[in-house]
Design a protein around this motif. Structure first.
Motif, PDB file in Angstrom:
ATOM      1  N   ALA A   4       0.075 102.390  -5.577  1.00 22.31           N
ATOM      2  CA  ALA A   4       1.528 102.229  -5.621  1.00 22.31           C
ATOM      3  C   ALA A   4       2.136 103.066  -6.746  1.00 22.31           C
ATOM      4  O   ALA A   4       3.203 103.680  -6.584  1.00 22.31           O
ATOM      5  N   GLU A   5       1.455 103.105  -7.868  1.00 25.02           N
ATOM      6  CA  GLU A   5       1.955 103.889  -8.998  1.00 25.02           C
ATOM      7  C   GLU A   5       2.009 105.375  -8.644  1.00 25.02           C
ATOM      8  O   GLU A   5       2.994 106.064  -8.927  1.00 25.02           O
ATOM      9  N   GLN A   6       0.954 105.880  -8.002  1.00 27.08           N
ATOM     10  CA  GLN A   6       0.915 107.297  -7.656  1.00 27.08           C
ATOM     11  C   GLN A   6       1.885 107.648  -6.537  1.00 27.08           C
ATOM     12  O   GLN A   6       2.371 108.774  -6.459  1.00 27.08           O
ATOM     13  N   LEU A   7       2.172 106.688  -5.662  1.00 23.23           N
ATOM     14  CA  LEU A   7       3.050 106.940  -4.525  1.00 23.23           C
ATOM     15  C   LEU A   7       4.517 106.645  -4.838  1.00 23.23           C
ATOM     16  O   LEU A   7       5.397 106.945  -4.027  1.00 23.23           O
ATOM     17  N   GLY A   8       4.784 106.034  -5.982  1.00 21.45           N
ATOM     18  CA  GLY A   8       6.150 105.699  -6.352  1.00 21.45           C
ATOM     19  C   GLY A   8       6.709 104.524  -5.575  1.00 21.45           C
ATOM     20  O   GLY A   8       7.921 104.460  -5.302  1.00 21.45           O
ATOM     21  N   LEU A   9       5.854 103.557  -5.252  1.00 25.36           N
ATOM     22  CA  LEU A   9       6.272 102.393  -4.470  1.00 25.36           C
ATOM     23  C   LEU A   9       6.616 101.225  -5.382  1.00 25.36           C
ATOM     24  O   LEU A   9       6.429 101.274  -6.596  1.00 25.36           O
ATOM     25  N   GLY A  10       7.088 100.139  -4.752  1.00 27.17           N
ATOM     26  CA  GLY A  10       7.472  98.958  -5.504  1.00 27.17           C
ATOM     27  C   GLY A  10       6.301  98.029  -5.758  1.00 27.17           C
ATOM     28  O   GLY A  10       5.290  98.418  -6.340  1.00 27.17           O
ATOM     29  N   ALA A  11       6.408  96.790  -5.305  1.00 25.54           N
ATOM     30  CA  ALA A  11       5.358  95.790  -5.530  1.00 25.54           C
ATOM     31  C   ALA A  11       4.095  96.166  -4.769  1.00 25.54           C
ATOM     32  O   ALA A  11       4.132  96.939  -3.797  1.00 25.54           O
ATOM     33  N   ALA A  12       2.953  95.606  -5.193  1.00 22.41           N
ATOM     34  CA  ALA A  12       1.673  95.924  -4.559  1.00 22.41           C
ATOM     35  C   ALA A  12       0.769  94.701  -4.559  1.00 22.41           C
ATOM     36  O   ALA A  12       0.824  93.875  -5.469  1.00 22.41           O
ATOM     37  N   ALA A  13      -0.065  94.602  -3.522  1.00 24.48           N
ATOM     38  CA  ALA A  13      -1.028  93.499  -3.418  1.00 24.48           C
ATOM     39  C   ALA A  13      -2.261  93.985  -2.689  1.00 24.48           C
ATOM     40  O   ALA A  13      -2.183  94.872  -1.830  1.00 24.48           O
ATOM     41  N   THR A  14      -3.413  93.419  -3.042  1.00 23.50           N
ATOM     42  CA  THR A  14      -4.670  93.732  -2.376  1.00 23.50           C
ATOM     43  C   THR A  14      -5.169  92.497  -1.659  1.00 23.50           C
ATOM     44  O   THR A  14      -5.182  91.406  -2.240  1.00 23.50           O
ATOM     45  N   VAL A  15      -5.558  92.656  -0.394  1.00 21.58           N
ATOM     46  CA  VAL A  15      -6.049  91.551   0.431  1.00 21.58           C
ATOM     47  C   VAL A  15      -7.522  91.801   0.752  1.00 21.58           C
ATOM     48  O   VAL A  15      -7.886  92.881   1.216  1.00 21.58           O
ATOM     49  N   GLY A  16      -8.359  90.810   0.517  1.00 20.92           N
ATOM     50  CA  GLY A  16      -9.777  90.908   0.858  1.00 20.92           C
ATOM     51  C   GLY A  16     -10.175  89.790   1.791  1.00 20.92           C
ATOM     52  O   GLY A  16     -10.161  88.627   1.398  1.00 20.92           O
ATOM     53  N   SER A  17     -10.490  90.124   3.033  1.00 16.30           N
ATOM     54  CA  SER A  17     -10.919  89.121   4.023  1.00 16.30           C
ATOM     55  C   SER A  17     -12.022  89.690   4.897  1.00 16.30           C
ATOM     56  O   SER A  17     -11.928  89.714   6.121  1.00 16.30           O
ATOM     57  N   ALA A  18     -13.066  90.191   4.232  1.00 14.68           N
ATOM     58  CA  ALA A  18     -14.217  90.763   4.929  1.00 14.68           C
ATOM     59  C   ALA A  18     -13.756  91.856   5.896  1.00 14.68           C
ATOM     60  O   ALA A  18     -12.795  92.567   5.611  1.00 14.68           O
ATOM     61  N   SER A  19     -14.424  91.982   7.034  1.00 15.19           N
ATOM     62  CA  SER A  19     -14.111  93.078   7.951  1.00 15.19           C
ATOM     63  C   SER A  19     -12.759  92.928   8.628  1.00 15.19           C
ATOM     64  O   SER A  19     -12.297  93.859   9.292  1.00 15.19           O
ATOM     65  N   ALA A  20     -12.119  91.786   8.479  1.00 11.66           N
ATOM     66  CA  ALA A  20     -10.779  91.586   9.036  1.00 11.66           C
ATOM     67  C   ALA A  20      -9.692  91.874   8.006  1.00 11.66           C
ATOM     68  O   ALA A  20      -8.520  91.593   8.251  1.00 11.66           O
ATOM     69  N   SER A  21     -10.050  92.469   6.872  1.00 10.72           N
ATOM     70  CA  SER A  21      -9.095  92.661   5.770  1.00 10.72           C
ATOM     71  C   SER A  21      -7.847  93.419   6.199  1.00 10.72           C
ATOM     72  O   SER A  21      -6.721  93.051   5.829  1.00 10.72           O
ATOM     73  N   GLY A  22      -8.010  94.498   6.954  1.00 14.25           N
ATOM     74  CA  GLY A  22      -6.851  95.271   7.389  1.00 14.25           C
ATOM     75  C   GLY A  22      -5.916  94.459   8.260  1.00 14.25           C
ATOM     76  O   GLY A  22      -4.690  94.507   8.108  1.00 14.25           O
ATOM     77  N   ALA A  23      -6.485  93.696   9.189  1.00  2.00           N
ATOM     78  CA  ALA A  23      -5.674  92.869  10.080  1.00  2.00           C
ATOM     79  C   ALA A  23      -4.976  91.758   9.308  1.00  2.00           C
ATOM     80  O   ALA A  23      -3.801  91.455   9.552  1.00  2.00           O
ATOM     81  N   VAL A  24      -5.682  91.135   8.376  1.00  2.87           N
ATOM     82  CA  VAL A  24      -5.064  90.072   7.565  1.00  2.87           C
ATOM     83  C   VAL A  24      -3.943  90.658   6.709  1.00  2.87           C
ATOM     84  O   VAL A  24      -2.902  90.019   6.508  1.00  2.87           O
ATOM     85  N   ALA A  25      -4.135  91.882   6.219  1.00  2.00           N
ATOM     86  CA  ALA A  25      -3.081  92.545   5.446  1.00  2.00           C
ATOM     87  C   ALA A  25      -1.837  92.745   6.300  1.00  2.00           C
ATOM     88  O   ALA A  25      -0.706  92.591   5.816  1.00  2.00           O
ATOM     89  N   LEU A  26      -2.001  93.077   7.581  1.00  2.00           N
ATOM     90  CA  LEU A  26      -0.863  93.199   8.485  1.00  2.00           C
ATOM     91  C   LEU A  26      -0.167  91.850   8.658  1.00  2.00           C
ATOM     92  O   LEU A  26       1.066  91.770   8.692  1.00  2.00           O
ATOM     93  N   GLY A  27      -0.956  90.779   8.774  1.00  2.00           N
ATOM     94  CA  GLY A  27      -0.370  89.441   8.881  1.00  2.00           C
ATOM     95  C   GLY A  27       0.392  89.053   7.635  1.00  2.00           C
ATOM     96  O   GLY A  27       1.475  88.450   7.707  1.00  2.00           O
ATOM     97  N   TYR A  28      -0.146  89.410   6.477  1.00  2.00           N
ATOM     98  CA  TYR A  28       0.535  89.116   5.210  1.00  2.00           C
ATOM     99  C   TYR A  28       1.838  89.903   5.121  1.00  2.00           C
ATOM    100  O   TYR A  28       2.884  89.370   4.701  1.00  2.00           O
TER     101      TYR A  28
END
Length: 462
Positions: free
Chosen positions: A209-233
């Motif tokens: 986020a810092e390098q891209l000039g974005l606002g808030a940031a969060a990391t989601v870890g949910s095993a192999s479904a992490s990307g999908a859970v991130a979309l849900g979040y």
């Protein structure tokens, strides 16, 4: 609740129950009789509660839904009508990808059509004969570089944000989904006995986020479904008006810890992922990152809408940390459909999790059969893991992009390496050759992870 309003809610619950039982049975059910007398279980009630919320903005608390004595009266009395909102659909206004099919979304689509992907020998225990999926042109040194994860996140994110003026980026929230526990960076730090906080996966979204000039940031870890859970979040953030736009990135490297951890679980196979194959023997890993920029519908914004996220469902249902269970996948599917206010007959095709493991494919197909009934035999089902292999935390997003691209282009890509199919699914419509699906309107993407993490995403053509 006013009596007229209460009566209306009871009638709506009866309407939804009538999909599960005959209309006569439902009409004869007394308002204070437990719905369990109809054989309605808590999983079905959860689905009904989700549809009440999606279609009529009614929220039924979990304790009322899970009450063994739940009745029409108790559910109606517990229902709360919050402030009105739209139908929960979100616009996709950006996409990005980097992985075994190449750099960029056009390369991803071309790779899926041509069934071409880049491979390298696994750098860990090479005598075992494993390979990995890598970005074309990457060297063995590249894939184990300390900052490889950050590099992949930035490549996908930058493509997704291309054309967006820097002044608009500060209102974008970044959510990164990854299985990486520090991966290559942590390994290098530990070997050097250093104290590199940036090696920890929890920092990856902040650094990006810092390098891209974005606002808030969060990391989601949910095993192999992490990307999908991130979309849900991300969906939750947008529907709660806690973000203007959300950039979701799923990313993973093939780290030493990932390789040895999955090898210890006997999940890896030297043949690569072969979804639904008669002799499938496990997964193979790939490095990848995929990105999706989401926002609530804003017609005046002027961006091209590439598709829509219509619904999301998840469950944490398991009795075994490694073996998947069909009931958990089924629950995620039903929740996603209810959130999208769609029925199984509305779905044009399913992009399966399809890992190519003995137990995983069976559990998923059983869940699809339970949700789609007899139609499961004519429902087109494919999996891109046969080509891309298992992209871990990126899988949920890169496979969602495959759905969106198929819907946009009216083409369903083949499940590479699936033939000969397991005889158990003889007569099913598992897609092994590219085909046209010009009339496809919606698709479901399924993603699952160790520990009973199950997700389903409903995507629609713009």
């Amino acid at each position: 609740m006013a009596e007229s309003r209460r009566r209306e809610v009871v009638d709506r619950i009866r309407e939804l129950l009538a999909r599960q039982r005959t209309r006569t049975e439902v009409d004869e059910l007394g308002e204070h009789e437990p719905v369990a007398v109809l054989g309605i279980d808590s999983v079905t009630l959860i689905t009904i509660a989700a549809e009440l919320n999606q279609r009529w903005d009614l929220t039924v608390p979990d304790d009322a839904v899970l009450d063994p004595a739940a009745s029409l009266a108790s559910l109606a009395d517990a229902a709360v009508a919050p402030a009105g909102r739209d139908d929960g659909r979100l616009d996709v206004v950006g996409m990005g990808a980097v992985g075994p099919a190449g750099r960029g979304v056009p390369a991803l689509w071309a790779g899926l059509l041509s069934e071409r992907a880049y491979r390298l020998p696994m750098p860990y225990e090479p005598a075992r004969g494993h390979r990995l999926g890598a970005v074309p042109g990457a060297s063995p040194a590249d894939v184990v570089a300390p900052d490889r994860l950050l590099e992949l996140v930035l490549v996908a994110a930058q493509e997704c944000l291309s054309g967006r003026h820097p002044d608009r980026r500060s209102g974008v929230t970044l959510v990164v989904g990854t299985t990486d526990t520090g991966g290559n960076a942590l390994g290098h730090a530990l070997r050097a006995q250093g104290d590199d906080a940036a090696a920890l996966a929890g920092w990856i979204a902040d650094r990006a986020a810092e390098q891209l000039g974005l606002g808030a940031a969060a990391t989601v870890g949910s095993a192999s479904a992490s990307g999908a859970v991130a979309l849900g979040y991300a969906r939750d953030l947008l529907l709660a008006d806690e973000a203007e736009e959300v950039l979701v990135v799923g990313a993973d490297t093939v780290s030493r810890s990932a390789f040895h951890g999955l090898a210890a679980l006997r999940t890896l196979g030297v043949d690569g992922c072969r979804p639904f194959h008669a002799n499938r023997r496990g997964i193979a890993l790939s490095e990848a990152a995929a990105a999706c920029l989401l926002r609530r519908p804003t017609p005046e914004a002027g961006d091209t809408v590439l598709g829509r996220l219509a619904g999301y469902g998840a469950s944490s249902w398991t009795t075994h940390m490694a073996a998947p269970e069909s009931a958990g996948i089924e629950l995620a599917l039903r929740r996603a459909l209810a959130a999208a206010a769609l029925t199984p007959s509305d779905v044009s095709f399913v992009n399966a999790h399809g890992p190519g493991t003995k137990l995983g494919d069976v559990a998923e197909m059983r869940a699809l059969a339970d949700v789609f009934g007899d139609r499961v035999r004519t429902l087109p089902i494919n999996s891109v893991k046969g080509l891309l292999w298992h992209c871990q935390g990126a899988a949920g997003i890169i496979e969602s992009l495959a759905c969106l691209l198929s819907l946009r282009h009216g083409t369903l890509t083949a499940t590479t390496g699936a033939e000969p199919l397991d005889p158990e699914w003889e007569g099913y419509d598992i897609v092994t050759e590219q085909r046209e699906v010009a009339d496809a309107r919606s698709a479901i993407s399924v993603s699952c992870g160790l520990g009973g993490v199950n997700t389903a995403l409903v995507w629609e053509r713009a």
